[in-house]
Design a protein around this motif. Structure first.
Motif, PDB file in Angstrom:
ATOM      1  N   TYR A  24      -1.323  -3.307  -5.477  1.00 21.46           N
ATOM      2  CA  TYR A  24      -1.628  -2.343  -6.531  1.00 21.46           C
ATOM      3  C   TYR A  24      -2.960  -1.685  -6.246  1.00 21.46           C
ATOM      4  N   GLY A  25      -3.204  -0.566  -6.877  1.00 18.99           N
ATOM      5  CA  GLY A  25      -4.491   0.101  -6.728  1.00 18.99           C
ATOM      6  C   GLY A  25      -4.375   1.401  -5.959  1.00 18.99           C
ATOM      7  N   GLY A  26      -5.490   2.015  -5.737  1.00 16.18           N
ATOM      8  CA  GLY A  26      -5.519   3.306  -5.075  1.00 16.18           C
ATOM      9  C   GLY A  26      -5.211   4.412  -6.077  1.00 16.18           C
ATOM     10  N   THR A  27      -5.595   5.606  -5.725  1.00 13.87           N
ATOM     11  CA  THR A  27      -5.349   6.777  -6.559  1.00 13.87           C
ATOM     12  C   THR A  27      -4.361   7.673  -5.841  1.00 13.87           C
ATOM     13  N   GLU A  28      -3.254   7.990  -6.510  1.00 14.50           N
ATOM     14  CA  GLU A  28      -2.221   8.833  -5.902  1.00 14.50           C
ATOM     15  C   GLU A  28      -2.702  10.277  -5.863  1.00 14.50           C
ATOM     16  N   VAL A  29      -2.493  10.929  -4.713  1.00 10.83           N
ATOM     17  CA  VAL A  29      -2.892  12.319  -4.519  1.00 10.83           C
ATOM     18  C   VAL A  29      -1.730  13.060  -3.880  1.00 10.83           C
ATOM     19  N   LYS A  30      -1.382  14.224  -4.420  1.00 12.67           N
ATOM     20  CA  LYS A  30      -0.321  15.040  -3.817  1.00 12.67           C
ATOM     21  C   LYS A  30      -0.951  16.284  -3.220  1.00 12.67           C
ATOM     22  N   LEU A  31      -0.676  16.513  -1.932  1.00  7.66           N
ATOM     23  CA  LEU A  31      -1.117  17.734  -1.258  1.00  7.66           C
ATOM     24  C   LEU A  31       0.136  18.418  -0.744  1.00  7.66           C
ATOM     25  N   GLY A  32       0.509  19.508  -1.361  1.00 12.42           N
ATOM     26  CA  GLY A  32       1.760  20.163  -1.005  1.00 12.42           C
ATOM     27  C   GLY A  32       2.911  19.239  -1.368  1.00 12.42           C
ATOM     28  N   GLU A  33       3.789  18.982  -0.409  1.00 12.54           N
ATOM     29  CA  GLU A  33       4.943  18.104  -0.636  1.00 12.54           C
ATOM     30  C   GLU A  33       4.639  16.649  -0.292  1.00 12.54           C
ATOM     31  N   LYS A  34       3.499  16.392   0.326  1.00 14.99           N
ATOM     32  CA  LYS A  34       3.191  15.040   0.800  1.00 14.99           C
ATOM     33  C   LYS A  34       2.392  14.253  -0.228  1.00 14.99           C
ATOM     34  N   GLU A  35       2.658  12.939  -0.240  1.00 14.69           N
ATOM     35  CA  GLU A  35       1.994  12.038  -1.170  1.00 14.69           C
ATOM     36  C   GLU A  35       1.047  11.128  -0.394  1.00 14.69           C
ATOM     37  N   TYR A  36      -0.176  10.996  -0.881  1.00 11.27           N
ATOM     38  CA  TYR A  36      -1.191  10.161  -0.252  1.00 11.27           C
ATOM     39  C   TYR A  36      -1.795   9.243  -1.310  1.00 11.27           C
ATOM     40  N   HIS A  37      -2.618   8.316  -0.848  1.00 13.69           N
ATOM     41  CA  HIS A  37      -3.347   7.439  -1.765  1.00 13.69           C
ATOM     42  C   HIS A  37      -4.786   7.321  -1.269  1.00 13.69           C
ATOM     43  N   LEU A  38      -5.716   7.317  -2.212  1.00  8.92           N
ATOM     44  CA  LEU A  38      -7.129   7.121  -1.904  1.00  8.92           C
ATOM     45  C   LEU A  38      -7.511   5.690  -2.260  1.00  8.92           C
ATOM     46  N   PHE A  39      -8.110   4.993  -1.313  1.00  4.45           N
ATOM     47  CA  PHE A  39      -8.597   3.629  -1.531  1.00  4.45           C
ATOM     48  C   PHE A  39     -10.072   3.578  -1.168  1.00  4.45           C
ATOM     49  N   ARG A  40     -10.780   2.645  -1.753  1.00  5.71           N
ATOM     50  CA  ARG A  40     -12.157   2.371  -1.316  1.00  5.71           C
ATOM     51  C   ARG A  40     -12.080   1.465  -0.096  1.00  5.71           C
ATOM     52  N   ASP A  41     -13.067   1.545   0.742  1.00  4.97           N
ATOM     53  CA  ASP A  41     -13.096   0.759   1.978  1.00  4.97           C
ATOM     54  C   ASP A  41     -12.879  -0.724   1.702  1.00  4.97           C
ATOM     55  N   GLU A  42     -13.521  -1.247   0.648  1.00  6.27           N
ATOM     56  CA  GLU A  42     -13.407  -2.690   0.373  1.00  6.27           C
ATOM     57  C   GLU A  42     -12.025  -3.094  -0.147  1.00  6.27           C
ATOM     58  N   ASP A  43     -11.187  -2.106  -0.543  1.00  3.90           N
ATOM     59  CA  ASP A  43      -9.832  -2.410  -1.003  1.00  3.90           C
ATOM     60  C   ASP A  43      -8.850  -2.619   0.154  1.00  3.90           C
ATOM     61  N   ILE A  44      -9.177  -2.110   1.330  1.00  5.15           N
ATOM     62  CA  ILE A  44      -8.303  -2.248   2.499  1.00  5.15           C
ATOM     63  C   ILE A  44      -8.329  -3.708   2.943  1.00  5.15           C
ATOM     64  N   LEU A  45      -7.137  -4.311   3.091  1.00  8.23           N
ATOM     65  CA  LEU A  45      -7.060  -5.738   3.407  1.00  8.23           C
ATOM     66  C   LEU A  45      -7.229  -6.047   4.887  1.00  8.23           C
ATOM     67  N   GLY A  46      -6.927  -5.089   5.758  1.00  9.54           N
ATOM     68  CA  GLY A  46      -7.066  -5.306   7.185  1.00  9.54           C
ATOM     69  C   GLY A  46      -6.360  -4.219   7.961  1.00  9.54           C
ATOM     70  N   THR A  47      -6.464  -4.281   9.288  1.00  3.55           N
ATOM     71  CA  THR A  47      -5.763  -3.318  10.143  1.00  3.55           C
ATOM     72  C   THR A  47      -4.603  -4.046  10.824  1.00  3.55           C
ATOM     73  N   LEU A  48      -3.530  -3.315  11.062  1.00  8.47           N
ATOM     74  CA  LEU A  48      -2.335  -3.876  11.706  1.00  8.47           C
ATOM     75  C   LEU A  48      -2.266  -3.391  13.148  1.00  8.47           C
ATOM     76  N   HIS A  49      -1.930  -4.312  14.044  1.00  7.30           N
ATOM     77  CA  HIS A  49      -1.855  -3.978  15.481  1.00  7.30           C
ATOM     78  C   HIS A  49      -0.531  -4.471  16.038  1.00  7.30           C
ATOM     79  N   GLU A  50       0.036  -3.727  16.981  1.00  3.20           N
ATOM     80  CA  GLU A  50       1.309  -4.135  17.620  1.00  3.20           C
ATOM     81  C   GLU A  50       1.059  -5.267  18.586  1.00  3.20           C
TER      82      GLU A  50
END
Length: 96
Positions: free
Chosen positions: A70-96
């Motif tokens: 949960y969390g983040g702020t939903e943002v719509k730019l044109g037809e695309k949907e994005y979310h804004l999070f604060r840096d500390e809300d990001i849980l980690g990075t995913l790598h292959e």
């Protein structure tokens, strides 16, 4: 097209929708498709610490990140949907 550049330590993410079935047509259980991840589209410059020094964000454009359920702020730019999070809300990075 409008471009959103986040302020401070905010990160603009486009959520990754996991496929419900594999390429060979095998349906995946709902639980396995629930990994909440996204691609970093843009990052802000960072925030300032108590001494006024700039603390840059911990991810960069193009990174795939693990997001909180949960969390983040939903943002719509044109037809695309994005979310804004604060840096500390990001849980980690995913790598292959």
């Amino acid at each position: 097209m409008k471009r959103l550049i986040p302020t401070f330590n905010r990160i603009l993410v486009q959520k990754v929708i996991q496929p419900a079935k594999t390429e060979t047509g095998i349906l995946l259980p709902e639980k396995s498709t629930k990994l909440n991840s996204g691609k970093v589209i843009a990052v802000g410059p960072g925030s300032r610490d108590s001494d006024g020094k700039l603390v840059p964000v911990s991810v960069k454009e193009g990174d795939t990140v693990l997001l909180p359920e949960y969390g983040g702020t939903e943002v719509k730019l044109g037809e695309k949907e994005y979310h804004l999070f604060r840096d500390e809300d990001i849980l980690g990075t995913l790598h292959e």
